[in-house]
Design a protein around this motif. Structure first.
Motif, PDB file in Angstrom:
ATOM      1  N   CYS A 215       0.851  -1.189   0.000  1.00 26.68           N
ATOM      2  CA  CYS A 215       0.000   0.000   0.000  1.00 26.68           C
ATOM      3  C   CYS A 215       0.887   1.240   0.000  1.00 26.68           C
ATOM      4  CB  CYS A 215      -0.906  -0.012   1.234  1.00 26.68           C
ATOM      5  SG  CYS A 215      -2.012   1.394   1.361  1.00 26.68           S
ATOM      6  N   GLU A 216       0.654   2.136  -0.914  1.00 23.33           N
ATOM      7  CA  GLU A 216       1.451   3.359  -1.023  1.00 23.33           C
ATOM      8  C   GLU A 216       1.303   4.208   0.245  1.00 23.33           C
ATOM      9  OE1 GLU A 216       2.078   6.688  -4.464  1.00 23.33           O
ATOM     10  OE2 GLU A 216       0.018   6.279  -3.857  1.00 23.33           O
ATOM     11  N   GLY A 217       2.413   4.698   0.768  1.00 19.68           N
ATOM     12  CA  GLY A 217       2.383   5.594   1.914  1.00 19.68           C
ATOM     13  C   GLY A 217       2.214   4.871   3.232  1.00 19.68           C
ATOM     14  N   SER A 218       1.853   5.644   4.250  1.00 20.45           N
ATOM     15  CA  SER A 218       1.676   5.089   5.594  1.00 20.45           C
ATOM     16  C   SER A 218       0.483   5.744   6.271  1.00 20.45           C
ATOM     17  CB  SER A 218       2.938   5.300   6.436  1.00 20.45           C
ATOM     18  OG  SER A 218       3.179   6.687   6.624  1.00 20.45           O
TER      19      SER A 218
ATOM     20  N   LYS B 141      -8.131   3.221  -0.255  1.00 15.76           N
ATOM     21  CA  LYS B 141      -8.408   2.484  -1.487  1.00 15.76           C
ATOM     22  C   LYS B 141      -7.214   2.651  -2.412  1.00 15.76           C
ATOM     23  CE  LYS B 141     -11.699   2.269  -5.369  1.00 15.76           C
ATOM     24  NZ  LYS B 141     -12.966   2.821  -5.912  1.00 15.76           N
ATOM     25  N   THR B 142      -6.707   1.528  -2.930  1.00 14.68           N
ATOM     26  CA  THR B 142      -5.620   1.591  -3.906  1.00 14.68           C
ATOM     27  C   THR B 142      -6.019   0.824  -5.159  1.00 14.68           C
ATOM     28  OG1 THR B 142      -4.446  -0.452  -3.275  1.00 14.68           O
ATOM     29  CG2 THR B 142      -3.973   1.544  -1.985  1.00 14.68           C
TER      30      THR B 142
ATOM     31  N   ARG C 219      -2.392   4.764  -4.261  1.00 20.71           N
ATOM     32  CA  ARG C 219      -3.550   5.300  -3.536  1.00 20.71           C
ATOM     33  C   ARG C 219      -4.517   6.020  -4.470  1.00 20.71           C
ATOM     34  NH1 ARG C 219      -3.190   6.764   2.688  1.00 20.71           N
ATOM     35  NH2 ARG C 219      -1.451   5.416   3.296  1.00 20.71           N
ATOM     36  N   LEU C 220      -5.787   5.689  -4.316  1.00 22.32           N
ATOM     37  CA  LEU C 220      -6.849   6.336  -5.066  1.00 22.32           C
ATOM     38  C   LEU C 220      -7.730   7.193  -4.165  1.00 22.32           C
ATOM     39  CD1 LEU C 220      -7.963   3.245  -7.195  1.00 22.32           C
ATOM     40  CD2 LEU C 220      -6.372   5.068  -7.861  1.00 22.32           C
TER      41      LEU C 220
ATOM     42  N   CYS D  35       2.498   3.524   9.919  1.00 22.25           N
ATOM     43  CA  CYS D  35       2.184   2.110   9.726  1.00 22.25           C
ATOM     44  C   CYS D  35       1.953   1.816   8.250  1.00 22.25           C
ATOM     45  CB  CYS D  35       0.937   1.740  10.525  1.00 22.25           C
ATOM     46  SG  CYS D  35       1.108   2.053  12.303  1.00 22.25           S
ATOM     47  N   THR D  36       2.455   0.681   7.820  1.00 28.60           N
ATOM     48  CA  THR D  36       2.362   0.306   6.416  1.00 28.60           C
ATOM     49  C   THR D  36       1.641  -1.027   6.271  1.00 28.60           C
ATOM     50  OG1 THR D  36       4.510  -0.804   6.503  1.00 28.60           O
ATOM     51  CG2 THR D  36       4.492   1.527   5.850  1.00 28.60           C
ATOM     52  N   GLY D  37       1.246  -1.333   5.044  1.00 32.72           N
ATOM     53  CA  GLY D  37       0.573  -2.597   4.755  1.00 32.72           C
ATOM     54  C   GLY D  37       1.073  -3.202   3.464  1.00 32.72           C
TER      55      GLY D  37
END
Length: 258
Positions: free
Chosen positions: A28-31, A56-57, A63-64, A238-240
């Protein structure tokens, strides 16, 4: 022919929104400020619940859409163009049942809030939700002295139908994530080590495994799974990440693509 029959069976139990998409491992883009709680997917997008943000990506992790939400947004599912998120506004894992459990509903396209439904029967705090055969199934917290987990069944309008008991033994803080796939229930739990519970469609235990899908799990039509992981950093957030897993008779699931 057999493969087509298996695919048809999966579509009948609610996997139709995962039809032709080619899913691959993705970050997932970003945190986000809080850690990942669950994932969901359809043919065009991935949906990530980060406790106080919904993201939502696209299928590549770009990321959208991101919105801030109340704490604690947990695991989620997508059905008929809407996102359903298990939300607890009270206290988790309290023996006296001080949870305040809801299902929040959003449009999957733009994250517009639609409505919320009380699921107060989820005694120890709602943490995850799955849709199967026209019904919703909600999981949640668990005090440390209990040796079984619970699944709460609702109809399509969130009228309470039944409480199911899983003779799972104690799992740390209950069940965090849930998916129905391949004719079985898959439940991700915290712990050292983290635990995967597998039951049949009627919640009879089939296996308890040392496998970590406590941050998200979703079934794919080809029998594989999206299995989420993540990192928490006090400085960077936090990231995913989603990896691809497949059924393993000894380990429950195993990662096949990082």
């Amino acid at each position: 022919m057999k493969a087509l029959l298996v695919l048809a069976a999966l579509i009948q139990v609610g996997e139709a929104q995962l039809g032709a998409a080619e899913f691959k491992p993705v970050a997932c883009e970003g945190s986000c400020p809080q850690h990942l709680q669950g994932i969901a997917a359809d043919d065009s997008a991935l949906y990530w619940s980060f406790t106080t943000e919904l993201v939502k990506t696209d299928l590549h992790g770009k990321r959208l859409k991101t919105i801030k939400v109340v704490t604690h947004h947990g695991d989620l599912c997508v059905n008929a163009g809407k996102l359903y998120v298990a939300v607890n506004l009270g206290k988790f894992n309290d023996p006296k049942g001080k949870g305040d459990s809801w299902i929040y509903v959003y449009q999957a396209d733009g994250f517009e809030f639609v409505e919320r439904h009380p699921v107060q029967e989820v005694f120890h705090g709602a943490g995850g939700v799955e849709f199967k055969d026209g019904r919703f199934f909600v999981v949640g917290g668990l005090p440390a002295d209990l040796q079984e987990n619970y699944v709460y069944e609702y109809d399509a309008t969130f009228r309470f139908l039944k409480k199911h008991t899983i003779p799972s033994g104690q799992t740390h803080l209950g069940i965090q994530t849930v998916a129905f796939a391949n004719g079985r229930w898959w439940f991700g739990c915290y712990g050292q080590p983290a635990i995967l519970l597998v039951t049949d469609a009627d919640f009879r235990m089939l296996g308890r495994y040392e496998y970590n899908c406590s941050l998200g799990i979703a079934g794919l039509p080809d029998g594989r799974f999206l299995s989420a992981t993540g990192c928490t950093d006090k400085v960077n957030g936090c990231t995913g990440k989603i990896r691809i897993a497949e059924v393993d008779e000894k380990a429950g699931l195993r990662i096949v693509a990082e």
